[in-house]
Design a protein around this motif. Structure first.
Motif, PDB file in Angstrom:
ATOM      1  N   ASP A 147     -10.992  -1.945  -4.600  1.00  0.00           N
ATOM      2  CA  ASP A 147     -12.360  -1.601  -4.201  1.00  0.00           C
ATOM      3  C   ASP A 147     -12.589  -1.861  -2.718  1.00  0.00           C
ATOM      4  O   ASP A 147     -13.249  -1.081  -2.040  1.00  0.00           O
ATOM      5  N   THR A 148     -12.041  -2.977  -2.223  1.00  0.00           N
ATOM      6  CA  THR A 148     -12.341  -3.329  -0.831  1.00  0.00           C
ATOM      7  C   THR A 148     -11.693  -2.372   0.165  1.00  0.00           C
ATOM      8  O   THR A 148     -12.134  -2.292   1.303  1.00  0.00           O
ATOM      9  N   VAL A 149     -10.632  -1.645  -0.254  1.00  0.00           N
ATOM     10  CA  VAL A 149     -10.008  -0.711   0.690  1.00  0.00           C
ATOM     11  C   VAL A 149     -10.464   0.730   0.460  1.00  0.00           C
ATOM     12  O   VAL A 149     -10.089   1.630   1.202  1.00  0.00           O
ATOM     13  N   GLU A 150     -11.253   0.950  -0.570  1.00  0.00           N
ATOM     14  CA  GLU A 150     -11.851   2.260  -0.864  1.00  0.00           C
ATOM     15  C   GLU A 150     -10.820   3.387  -0.968  1.00  0.00           C
ATOM     16  O   GLU A 150     -10.626   4.157  -0.026  1.00  0.00           O
ATOM     17  N   PRO A 151     -10.183   3.504  -2.141  1.00  0.00           N
ATOM     18  CA  PRO A 151      -9.209   4.586  -2.343  1.00  0.00           C
ATOM     19  C   PRO A 151      -9.848   5.965  -2.146  1.00  0.00           C
ATOM     20  O   PRO A 151     -11.022   6.161  -2.484  1.00  0.00           O
ATOM     21  N   LEU A 152      -9.099   6.897  -1.592  1.00  0.00           N
ATOM     22  CA  LEU A 152      -9.585   8.261  -1.420  1.00  0.00           C
ATOM     23  C   LEU A 152      -9.498   9.005  -2.751  1.00  0.00           C
ATOM     24  O   LEU A 152      -8.763   8.608  -3.659  1.00  0.00           O
ATOM     25  N   GLY A 153     -10.240  10.104  -2.833  1.00  0.00           N
ATOM     26  CA  GLY A 153     -10.244  10.884  -4.068  1.00  0.00           C
ATOM     27  C   GLY A 153      -8.869  11.429  -4.428  1.00  0.00           C
ATOM     28  O   GLY A 153      -8.566  11.661  -5.597  1.00  0.00           O
ATOM     29  N   SER A 154      -8.025  11.614  -3.415  1.00  0.00           N
ATOM     30  CA  SER A 154      -6.703  12.191  -3.666  1.00  0.00           C
ATOM     31  C   SER A 154      -5.712  11.167  -4.219  1.00  0.00           C
ATOM     32  O   SER A 154      -4.617  11.525  -4.647  1.00  0.00           O
ATOM     33  N   ALA A 155      -6.063   9.884  -4.194  1.00  0.00           N
ATOM     34  CA  ALA A 155      -5.124   8.852  -4.663  1.00  0.00           C
ATOM     35  C   ALA A 155      -4.988   8.919  -6.178  1.00  0.00           C
ATOM     36  O   ALA A 155      -5.981   8.903  -6.904  1.00  0.00           O
ATOM     37  N   ARG A 156      -3.744   9.003  -6.662  1.00  0.00           N
ATOM     38  CA  ARG A 156      -3.506   9.071  -8.104  1.00  0.00           C
ATOM     39  C   ARG A 156      -2.649   7.907  -8.600  1.00  0.00           C
ATOM     40  O   ARG A 156      -2.659   7.570  -9.764  1.00  0.00           O
ATOM     41  N   TYR A 157      -1.859   7.340  -7.700  1.00  0.00           N
ATOM     42  CA  TYR A 157      -0.917   6.278  -8.089  1.00  0.00           C
ATOM     43  C   TYR A 157      -0.997   5.114  -7.104  1.00  0.00           C
ATOM     44  O   TYR A 157      -1.485   5.284  -5.984  1.00  0.00           O
TER      45      TYR A 157
END
Ligand code: HEM
Lengths: 313, 217
Positions: A147-157
């Motif tokens: 959460d603290t690094v805020e994954p992008l929508g494209s991240a799947r793994y």
């Protein structure tokens, strides 16, 4: 000796507070010895944590077994090697780099990791070699870190990487190298964000011993133990499925998912049953049935709905 | 070494064979005692099972080493070969029993499935079956009865050793230095068989040559 008995001890009674407190006093003394230069080994320090509803109330595996019967090939192939040969390893200072498909890539120092709200999670641990333990980890959900690094929508793994330090890890140096280093592992993002998935910083109420993956390791209790990558230095969010060491070493023996499944045998042994380390002794019936998803079926089977778990073992 | 043998009186020679049996069984007894008294770490049943398997392999290697030791270094341990072979048999028998009783707790369905479906256990079992044949015929009566066929039958020990090494290598997750060591020992000993006739011919020729020209030096 009796075989498997259904657990009956309430979680709170398993590890009496007094034991932790006593240990704390002992550790204070031990830390004093370290300051005097008596031992060069890194010494455990106590960790504060809260209880978790995810903890099992099964009988704990003795600490002496949890810290002496390990697979950590960076220190050697034998079960006793990690304890015997990890004395030179320095888990502090430490930093974990979190990068890839995130909006705020950054490094987390060990102190920062320790400042997440820590919980005690008493989990079953099922090794792919058909043995198991019950271990009181101290850690926090991996989701909190993500959460603290805020994954992008494209991240799947999510890809993980272990440190490479041949000068401190004897299994990484010398003529014979059992695996390609660094040891790498991966999870699907939804697996990584699952509330059961934690980054562990301690066990039995104090910081991790070197042989258990100091200073920070992954614990995914419904998967075989080798998914729980140790001594992590890097976490990378990716779009494609990342490589996983055992999976690429022997794809017919170790799957990427590696969910505990009594119905999918390892080619060389059955996964239908397991030996609980520290129980049963020499003459007792020490095998118990292995449970789907290591007994966490209720919590996790939803994220695999519709998936062929035999093909995706 | 011929002198050394002559130096040992008959009674002592026989006693030394019995002593080998006694000493040879010490690792098993020691391991069992450690296990039974809770002194084996981690997974005591597996520790014991592994100990027995490894000593079985060591005694197989010792059995095969008897001939090359005599050919190459003039050490004659022929007297002990039967005992070494039988010790290997006893260790495999104990290894198998530990697996059946302590490990699988006589769960016959699981045992049969293991033997049928896990290649490394199938191979171990094949080795064990052959070893039983050899153990049953390791006596004077069988040697007399079988005549030339006895020698042929006992060449199976090479197949058994190869099966043992393969079984060991296949039983582990990573074939490491320890497995390679045992594989190499057995490979060398197996290779000695086809090389031996050539070596012995040369050795005899060499010895003959020395006899013809004794005063050259
Ligand atoms: C020629 C006969 C045999 C020899 C020389 C032999 C030797 C060995 C050795 C050296 C090991 C590995 C020990 C280690 O990892 O340190 C082993 C493992 C094993 N053997 Fe055998 N063995 C033989 C026959 C058998 C038979 C007949 C069975 C059962 C049907 C058997 C079952 C096993 C099992 C289950 C393991 C693996 C235990 C584990 O790690 O899970 N073996 N054997």
């Amino acid at each position: 000796m009796p075989a498997y008995r259904p657990p009956s001890i309430p979680a709170g009674e398993i590890t009496p507070e007094s034991i932790f407190l006593n240990r704390r006093h002992f550790l204070a003394g031990a830390a004093g010895l370290l300051a005097l230069g008596v031992s060069s080994r890194s010494l455990a320090r106590p960790l504060q944590s809260t209880e978790s509803p995810f903890s099992t109330d099964e009988k704990l595996t003795p600490e002496s077994d949890v810290t002496a019967y390990n697979n950590f090939y960076e220190f050697g192939l034998g079960k006793g090697d990690p304890k015997a040969r990890s004395g030179k390893f320095k888990p502090t200072p430490w930093a974990v780099k979190v990068d890839g498909l995130v909006s705020k890539p950054r490094e987390f120092g060990l102190e920062e990791l320790l400042s997440f709200p820590l919980e005690e999670r008493i989990y079953r641990m099922r090794c792919v070699e058909a043995w198991s333990m019950v271990i009181p980890w101290t850690g926090f959900p991996l989701a909190a870190l993500l959460d603290t690094v805020e994954p992008l929508g494209s991240a799947r793994y999510v890809a993980f990487e272990t440190v490479v330090r041949p000068e401190e890890m004897p299994g990484q140096s010398g003529f014979f190298q059992p695996l390609d280093w660094p040891y790498v592992e991966g999870l699907r993002l939804d697996e990584a964000r699952h509330p059961l998935t934690i980054l562990a910083l301690g066990l039995y109420g104090k910081t991790l011993p070197n042989q258990n993956g100091a200073p920070v390791r992954l614990v995914v209790p419904w998967k075989y133990g080798f998914k729980g990558i140790k001594s992590i230095v890097r976490i990378t969010l990716t779009e494609k499925q990342p490589p996983a060491t055992w999976n690429i070493t022997a794809p017919n023996e170790y799957g990427f998912y590696a969910n505990v499944n009594p119905e999918v045998d390892h080619p060389r042994w059955s996964q239908a049953s397991e030996t609980r380390i520290g129980e049963g002794g020499f003459f007792g019936a020490n095998r118990r049935p292995t449970l789907p998803f290591n007994g966490y079926e209720q919590e996790v089977s939803g994220i695999y709905a519709g998936m062929d778990l035999k093909a995706n073992f | 070494m011929a002198q050394l043998q002559a130096a040992l009186p008959q009674g002592l020679r026989r006693a030394s064979v019995w002593a080998l049996y006694a000493v040879g069984l010490v690792p098993a007894a020691w391991g069992f005692w450690l296990g039974a008294t809770g002194r084996l770490p981690g997974n005591p049943v597996k520790e014991f099972e592994h100990l027995l398997g490894l000593w079985a392999l060591r005694f197989l290697i010792a059995t095969l080493a008897v001939t090359p030791l005599r050919d190459l270094f003039g050490i004659n341990a022929l007297r002990y070969r039967r005992a070494l072979g039988l010790l290997a048999f006893w260790y495999v028998l104990m290894h198998f029993t530990a697996y059946m009783v302590l490990d699988q707790y006589l769960n016959f369905a699981a045992i049969v499935e293991d033997i049928a479906r896990r290649p490394f256990i199938t191979i171990g079992m094949a080795g064990f079956a052959m070893l039983i044949l050899l153990a049953l015929t390791s006596n004077r009566w069988s040697i007399r009865k079988l005549g030339r066929r006895w020698g042929k039958l006992h060449q199976l020990v090479y197949v058994i050793a190869a099966a043992g090494a393969l079984h060991y290598a296949m039983s582990v997750k990573v074939v490491g230095p320890q497995q390679w060591f045992y594989i190499a020992c057995i490979a060398l000993l197996l290779a000695w068989r086809p090389l031996r006739p050539m070596f012995m011919r040369r050795k005899r020729a060499g010895a003959a040559g020395q006899h013809v020209t004794p005063d050259r030096f």
